[in-house]
Design a protein around this motif. Structure first.
Motif, short mmCIF file in Angstrom:
data_model
loop_
_atom_site.label_atom_id
_atom_site.label_comp_id
_atom_site.label_asym_id
_atom_site.label_seq_id
_atom_site.Cartn_x
_atom_site.Cartn_y
_atom_site.Cartn_z
N SER A 1 0.84 -1.19 0.00
CA SER A 1 0.00 0.00 0.00
C SER A 1 0.88 1.24 0.00
CB SER A 1 -0.92 0.02 1.23
OG SER A 1 -1.78 -1.08 1.24
N ASP A 2 0.46 2.23 -0.77
CA ASP A 2 1.21 3.47 -0.83
C ASP A 2 0.33 4.52 -1.49
OD1 ASP A 2 3.34 5.20 -0.47
OD2 ASP A 2 4.38 4.60 -2.31
N ARG A 3 0.76 5.75 -1.43
CA ARG A 3 0.07 6.83 -2.12
C ARG A 3 0.49 6.86 -3.57
NH1 ARG A 3 1.16 12.79 -0.03
NH2 ARG A 3 3.06 12.38 -1.21
N ARG A 4 -0.47 6.97 -4.48
CA ARG A 4 -0.14 7.06 -5.89
C ARG A 4 0.71 8.30 -6.14
NH1 ARG A 4 -2.27 4.53 -10.28
NH2 ARG A 4 -4.05 3.74 -9.08
N LEU A 5 1.78 8.13 -6.91
CA LEU A 5 2.74 9.21 -7.11
C LEU A 5 2.07 10.45 -7.70
CD1 LEU A 5 5.78 7.20 -8.52
CD2 LEU A 5 5.28 7.83 -6.16
N GLY A 6 2.27 11.60 -7.04
CA GLY A 6 1.74 12.86 -7.52
C GLY A 6 0.30 13.10 -7.14
N LEU A 7 -0.35 12.15 -6.46
CA LEU A 7 -1.76 12.28 -6.10
C LEU A 7 -1.94 11.95 -4.62
CD1 LEU A 7 -3.34 10.43 -9.16
CD2 LEU A 7 -3.13 12.90 -8.86
N SER A 8 -3.08 12.30 -4.09
CA SER A 8 -3.39 11.98 -2.70
C SER A 8 -4.10 10.64 -2.58
CB SER A 8 -4.26 13.08 -2.09
OG SER A 8 -5.47 13.23 -2.83
N GLU A 9 -4.30 9.98 -3.70
CA GLU A 9 -5.02 8.70 -3.72
C GLU A 9 -4.13 7.56 -3.24
OE1 GLU A 9 -6.78 5.66 -7.16
OE2 GLU A 9 -5.96 7.64 -7.68
N ASN A 10 -4.66 6.72 -2.38
CA ASN A 10 -3.93 5.54 -1.91
C ASN A 10 -4.24 4.35 -2.80
OD1 ASN A 10 -2.64 6.75 0.28
ND2 ASN A 10 -4.39 6.43 1.63
N ILE A 11 -3.24 3.51 -3.03
CA ILE A 11 -3.41 2.31 -3.83
C ILE A 11 -2.89 1.12 -3.05
CG2 ILE A 11 -3.32 3.45 -6.09
CD1 ILE A 11 -0.37 2.72 -6.24
N SER A 12 -3.49 -0.04 -3.29
CA SER A 12 -3.08 -1.27 -2.63
C SER A 12 -3.04 -2.40 -3.65
CB SER A 12 -4.05 -1.63 -1.50
OG SER A 12 -4.03 -0.66 -0.48
N PHE A 13 -2.05 -3.27 -3.51
CA PHE A 13 -1.89 -4.41 -4.40
C PHE A 13 -1.55 -5.63 -3.57
CE2 PHE A 13 -0.90 -0.72 -6.96
CZ PHE A 13 -1.54 -0.97 -8.17
N GLN A 14 -2.13 -6.77 -3.92
CA GLN A 14 -1.72 -8.01 -3.31
C GLN A 14 -0.27 -8.32 -3.71
OE1 GLN A 14 -3.38 -10.13 -1.18
NE2 GLN A 14 -4.93 -8.52 -1.03
N ASN A 15 0.51 -8.74 -2.76
CA ASN A 15 1.92 -9.04 -3.04
C ASN A 15 2.03 -10.44 -3.63
OD1 ASN A 15 4.67 -9.39 -3.14
ND2 ASN A 15 5.01 -9.20 -0.95
N THR A 16 1.73 -10.52 -4.90
CA THR A 16 1.90 -11.77 -5.64
C THR A 16 3.02 -11.62 -6.67
OG1 THR A 16 0.17 -11.11 -7.20
CG2 THR A 16 -0.49 -12.50 -5.33
N PHE A 17 3.93 -10.72 -6.41
CA PHE A 17 5.01 -10.41 -7.35
C PHE A 17 6.11 -11.46 -7.28
CE2 PHE A 17 3.57 -6.32 -5.37
CZ PHE A 17 2.64 -6.02 -6.35
N THR A 18 6.84 -11.56 -8.36
CA THR A 18 8.09 -12.31 -8.39
C THR A 18 9.22 -11.30 -8.24
OG1 THR A 18 7.19 -14.06 -9.81
CG2 THR A 18 9.59 -13.77 -9.81
N TRP A 19 10.04 -11.47 -7.20
CA TRP A 19 11.08 -10.51 -6.87
C TRP A 19 12.45 -11.07 -7.24
CZ3 TRP A 19 9.72 -5.83 -4.49
CH2 TRP A 19 8.43 -5.75 -3.96
N SER A 20 13.28 -10.24 -7.88
CA SER A 20 14.65 -10.66 -8.18
C SER A 20 15.56 -9.44 -8.19
CB SER A 20 14.73 -11.39 -9.52
OG SER A 20 14.44 -10.51 -10.59
N ALA A 21 16.86 -9.70 -8.04
CA ALA A 21 17.85 -8.62 -8.06
C ALA A 21 19.18 -9.20 -8.52
CB ALA A 21 18.00 -7.97 -6.69
N THR A 22 20.04 -8.32 -9.03
CA THR A 22 21.39 -8.73 -9.42
C THR A 22 22.41 -7.79 -8.81
OG1 THR A 22 21.55 -7.34 -11.41
CG2 THR A 22 20.48 -9.50 -11.66
N GLY A 23 23.63 -8.28 -8.67
CA GLY A 23 24.71 -7.43 -8.18
C GLY A 23 25.99 -8.22 -8.01
N ASN A 24 27.09 -7.50 -7.81
CA ASN A 24 28.39 -8.12 -7.58
C ASN A 24 28.72 -8.05 -6.09
OD1 ASN A 24 28.97 -8.55 -10.39
ND2 ASN A 24 29.42 -6.37 -10.56
N ASN A 25 28.91 -9.24 -5.49
CA ASN A 25 29.25 -9.31 -4.06
C ASN A 25 28.37 -8.37 -3.24
OD1 ASN A 25 31.33 -11.23 -4.40
ND2 ASN A 25 32.76 -9.62 -5.00
N VAL A 26 27.08 -8.57 -3.36
CA VAL A 26 26.10 -7.69 -2.74
C VAL A 26 26.20 -7.79 -1.21
CG1 VAL A 26 23.65 -7.14 -2.53
CG2 VAL A 26 24.58 -7.92 -4.72
#
Length: 355
Positions: A139-164
């Motif tokens: 949940s967060d405020r929509r960027l640039g607006l006062s409207e709040n938005i919510s999403f179910q966390n069904t995302f696939t998360w990944s990241a890359t890096g060297n010796n993170v």
């Protein structure tokens, strides 16, 4: 398209053959540090196909290399290419602070992204990112607006890096796939099975997709059996489901490196360096954040912010988070505001009791 699959579900033998083919053709040229890392790559590739069957949050798949040019970004895109809309992975730049992390995550999910990829991170120490990974709803405020938005966390998360570098908070939310080239200039390696792997996957999109769908479909049709291997706290359902899927497909090793990831958390390493210098410079006397600050800089302790004042606040928060923790043989003792004659919080080191 799952509708193009045969009405009779594939067998476990077919799933194992599909996994073996995918492992050879797509993953075969990457220098995985071990079978646990290879299993993590399989888990990332299969997750979008079985995500509706996993009730709960899923960890961040960190593809980490020992040096640049090892192939971490290519591996991330290869694993997710057939699961993305339009066939290309859109990667986010890491945020410089928690406010940036929040804005970038919100922008990605508001745009309809189901797969969130963060490219070329050097440190994962964001409280916002840590919270996002374990929160069922974003949940967060929509960027640039006062409207709040919510999403179910069904995302696939990944990241890359060297010796993170990881803090303990992020380390327990991460499954790692480490690549170790074993050569001085890995970007000059030759002899790849597919010189342009992403182009080859796109040209053979149907075949690659069918291999992954065969694994997922056969496992689901068999009752989606859970595995009995290691479990990552806060991600129990994912651990058992994905462990069961990979075992069903004869891909061993998932989460066998779980302790390595925890021990490699840079937060712990950074803490130990700071504590050693702190004890050497200041001993066991009560000191303020301002007195510890130059020592933290000497220790290259991770502090957020560009200005000294921001970094001192970041250090103070880190020290408060370390209270009563035992690091390098010493316990961090924290006294709240009002303990010195200027009313400031103080800290001191006490030798840890050996039991």
């Amino acid at each position: 398209d799952p509708d193009s699959l045969p009405h009779d579900p594939p067998t476990q033998e077919a799933a194992q053959k599909a996994a073996a083919w995918y492992g050879a053709e797509v993953l075969g040229d990457f220098p995985f540090a071990g079978r646990a890392e290879r299993a993590t790559a399989f888990a990332l590739a299969l997750l979008p196909y079985v995500r509706p069957l996993i009730d709960g949050v899923t960890p961040l798949h960190l593809i980490e290399a020992s040096s640049p040019g090892t192939g971490k970004s290519v591996l991330m895109r290869a694993c997710l290419h057939t699961a993305t809309r339009g066939g290309s992975v859109q990667a986010l730049a890491p945020g410089k602070d928690d406010d940036e992390w929040r804005k970038r995550i919100t922008a990605a999910v508001a745009a309809g992204s189901e797969i969130i990829c963060i490219d070329n991170v050097d440190r994962l120490d964001s409280g916002v990112l840590s919270s996002a990974l374990t929160s069922p709803v974003w949940s967060d405020r929509r960027l640039g607006l006062s409207e709040n938005i919510s999403f179910q966390n069904t995302f696939t998360w990944s990241a890359t890096g060297n010796n993170v570098r990881l803090t303990e908070e992020t380390a327990r939310r991460v499954v790692r796939c480490r690549l170790v080239a074993g050569v001085e200039r890995p970007w000059l390696r030759g002899g790849w099975r597919h010189a342009d792997l992403i182009g080859w996957i796109e040209a053979n999109r149907t075949t690659v997709t069918r291999a992954l769908w065969t694994c997922a479909y056969a496992w689901a049709a068999a009752g989606a059996p859970y595995g009995d291997g290691p479990v990552l706290g806060s991600f129990e359902t994912w651990s058992r489901a994905m462990g069961g899927l990979l075992a069903f497909c004869d891909v061993p090793g998932l989460l066998e490196n779980i302790n390595d990831v925890a021990h490699a958390a840079a937060g712990h390493d950074d803490d130990a360096v700071l504590i050693r210098l702190w004890w050497a410079r200041l001993g066991d006397r009560e000191v303020t954040t301002a007195e510890i600050f130059p020592i933290a800089r000497e220790a290259e302790f991770g502090m957020r912010g560009r200005e000294d004042s921001d970094q001192r606040r970041s250090l103070a928060q880190s020290l408060r988070n370390m209270r009563d923790c035992v690091v390098g043989g010493f316990r961090v003792v924290h006294k709240s505001v009002g303990t010195d004659h200027h009313g400031r919080a103080t800290f001191r080191l006490a030798p840890a009791t050996v039991t």
